[in-house]
Design an enzyme around this catalytic site. Structure first.
Site, mmCIF file in Angstrom:
data_model
loop_
_atom_site.group_PDB
_atom_site.id
_atom_site.type_symbol
_atom_site.label_atom_id
_atom_site.label_comp_id
_atom_site.label_asym_id
_atom_site.label_seq_id
_atom_site.Cartn_x
_atom_site.Cartn_y
_atom_site.Cartn_z
ATOM 1 N N GLU A 87 29.192 92.243 39.778
ATOM 2 C CA GLU A 87 27.933 92.488 38.451
ATOM 3 C C GLU A 87 28.572 93.920 38.172
ATOM 4 O O GLU A 87 28.504 95.044 38.438
ATOM 5 C CB GLU A 87 26.544 93.211 39.203
ATOM 6 C CG GLU A 87 25.406 93.233 38.198
ATOM 7 C CD GLU A 87 24.867 94.805 39.066
ATOM 8 O OE1 GLU A 87 24.096 94.785 37.423
ATOM 9 O OE2 GLU A 87 25.050 95.155 39.167
ATOM 10 N N ASP B 43 27.235 93.868 43.649
ATOM 11 C CA ASP B 43 26.305 95.350 42.760
ATOM 12 C C ASP B 43 27.167 96.212 42.218
ATOM 13 O O ASP B 43 27.853 97.386 43.170
ATOM 14 C CB ASP B 43 25.169 95.468 44.093
ATOM 15 C CG ASP B 43 23.994 95.847 43.174
ATOM 16 O OD1 ASP B 43 23.246 95.252 42.456
ATOM 17 O OD2 ASP B 43 23.573 97.440 43.746
#
Ligand code: NOJ
Length: 556
Positions: free
Chosen positions: A280, A219
């Site tokens: 990401e 993330d």
């Protein structure tokens, strides 16, 4: 790329599974709910693995299920080594993992290293400790500006609205330092220049690798290092808040992040079985994105420039061409993705008639709402094109049913922090997170058997229920199944793509003897009397490819 340039492009060679895999994103709270409390869970996922096997995916990626107060749907973790009771237990995780592996499905888990929850024991210790203490040094605490420190240390704006700084009250009750949070105030950023943070995350990686996971989706992989001195920064008025559009943002894409990935790459390499890191990272260009997947760094990174490309043939040809070039130049596979839990579902997004910046969502009062039929046609055509491309593809739960964005969620149900931090100015991402419909005639459409659902499901979703689509040969579900089966059979994840010229409104190429054409224009495109169709994104008679349609076919 020149409009009809004839070039041949290949995916980077290599046999590791992640170079060609189709990875299905599970958003656990909305996938399947075995406990019946209205929030999906790990036993729910286990109970549906056969459906995923019959869909034909190679791997699943689970959004966070670790212990969390759920202020940002689990992207705010308090214990990185445990399962939140909402989703089950570690034993439930192990069962799910083993059952997936038994079915030949690999499992990737979400790692959230940029920030923790403010309820994390480290942050609670930091709040109680003094300025300058080792406890505060795990996060980014600074004195405020102004005579009495009453102004935030800089002007950075949070992705979710408002500023990136929150002031704390010191142990003696006086107004104190400020801490940095790129996202919600309940998500304080770690200081990744601190070796203690790095060591902690090596341990977290090992914890999940030891349990047998096949990799991590990382993330905010572009946000972990901030520019020295934390200089002020004012984004352009039309900037995308996740950093997709701009160069030199002091909290996105700083060079220092690469050291972290190189370190993690070594940790993964100690394990057998081709474990993978997928970043990401919303970055301004494909060239910059490709730096994330140089040898010895991440294995994959999401191709957000592809996801953000509008329904325009020239733009789509260019982004595919440039992606294969950019990722190929560093020996990495290109990835492809059209939907996830942060963007408007592509069966709606591709037919929006007004701009909707990433993360704003679409709700009852939004302008430019899409026509659902056009959106679904484009969505199916876009996926038909994507699954013919060399590299690895991500699909997001529910897109295989053709689900549209839920655009009429009443305000009182909204949960995305974006909605609260902007006082309802931006709807946020709830519309792509509504629990899945499994059975047309069951409570909560079979999401559970109690009828509870953490976000309301539109009544119109009965027609998208999996059982309704199973029996319809022309359904989106059966299209996805056919695409995935043919893709596997023809090994389309690897190999060469040769561009073809089918006119300015088309994206056209062939993969061996398989021809692929998508029509993004407004007039039919005649393919020739001799074509033999393998797959049509929606049924059509004859050999003229209608607008908003794609096909796979061969010629004698
Ligand atoms: C990206 C995740 O995909 C998103 O859902 C989350 O809100 C932010 N990172 C913060 O963790």
């Amino acid at each position: 790329m020149a409009q009809h340039e004839q070039v041949e492009q290949s995916a980077a060679p290599g046999s590791e599974w992640w170079r060609t895999a189709v990875i299905y994103q599970i958003y656990p709270r909305s996938f399947a709910d075995a406990s019946g409390d209205g929030i999906g869970d790990l036993p729910g996922i286990t109970s549906r693995l056969d459906d995923l096997r019959s869909l034909g995916v190679d791997a699943i990626w689970l959004s966070p299920f670790m212990t969390s107060p759920q202020k940002d749907a689990g992207y705010d973790v308090t214990d990185y080594r445990d399962v939140d009771p909402l989703f089950g237990t570690l034993a439930d995780f192990d069962t799910m993992l083993n059952e997936a592996h038994t079915r030949g499905i690999r499992v990737i888990v979400d790692l959230v290293p940029n920030h923790s929850s403010d309820q994390h024991v480290w942050f609670q210790q930091a709040l109680k400790a003094a300025p300058g203490s080792p406890e505060r040094a795990r996060y980014i605490f600074r004195d405020g500006r102004g005579e009495n420190g009453e102004l935030p240390p800089n002007n950075w704006e949070s992705v979710f609205g408002g500023g990136q700084w929150e002031r704390v009250t010191e142990a003696d009750g006086t107004p104190g330092q400020w801490y940095l949070h790129i996202f919600d105030a309940t998500q304080p950023d770690f200081d990744w220049t601190n070796e203690e943070v790095r060591e902690e995350f090596r341990g977290i990686l090992r914890f999940w690798l030891d349990r047998g996971v096949d990799g991590f989706r990382v993330d905010v992989a572009h946000g972990m290092i901030k520019a020295d001195g934390l200089p002020d920064y004012t984004p352009a008025a039309d900037a995308d808040s996740m950093g997709g559009g701009e160069e030199n943002v002091p909290y996105w894409g700083q060079d220092g992040v690469h050291d972290i990935y190189r370190d993690w790459h070594k940790v993964l390499a100690e394990y057998d079985g081709e474990r993978a890191l997928c970043g990401e990272a919303w970055l301004p260009t494909l060239e910059k994105t490709a730096l994330w997947v140089r040898p010895g760094e991440m294995h994959q990174t999401f191709n957000f420039p592809y996801l953000m490309t509008p329904w325009d043939a020239a733009a789509l040809r260019a982004v595919i061409h440039d992606s294969l070039d950019a990722f190929g130049s560093v020996g990495a596979p290109s990835t492809w993705v059209l939907s996830n839990h942060d963007v408007i579902r592509h069966a709606s997004r591709l037919a929006l008639t007004a701009d909707s910046p990433q993360g704003d969502g679409i709700g009852p009062k939004s302008k430019g709402k899409p026509d659902q039929a056009i959106g679904l046609s484009r969505g199916r055509a876009a996926t038909t094109l994507m699954l013919a491309l060399p590299g690895s593809s991500y699909i997001y739960q529910g897109e295989e049913l053709g689900l549209p964005e839920a655009m009429d969620i009443p305000d009182e149900f909204r949960q995305d922090p974006t909605w609260f931090r902007t006082e309802g100015e931006r709807y946020g991402r709830d519309g792509c997170r509504v629990p899945l419909p499994w059975n047309a005639d069951a409570p909560a459409f079979g999401f559970n058997d109690t009828g509870a659902s953490w976000l309301p499901q539109p009544a119109s979703w009965a027609e998208f229920a999996r059982d309704a689509e199973e029996g319809d040969a022309d359904s989106t579900l059966n299209l996805y199944k056919s695409l995935l089966a043919e893709r596997r059979e023809r090994a389309l994840g690897s190999g060469t793509l040769v561009w073809e010229d089918a006119g300015s409104d088309a994206v056209a190429f062939h993969r061996g003897d398989l021809h692929v054409v998508a029509n993004l224009g407004t007039e039919p495109i005649e393919l020739g009397a001799d074509v033999s169709f393998v797959i049509q994104s929606q049924p059509f008679p004859g050999t003229a490819l209608p607008p908003n349609t794609a096909a796979w076919f061969t010629r004698p």
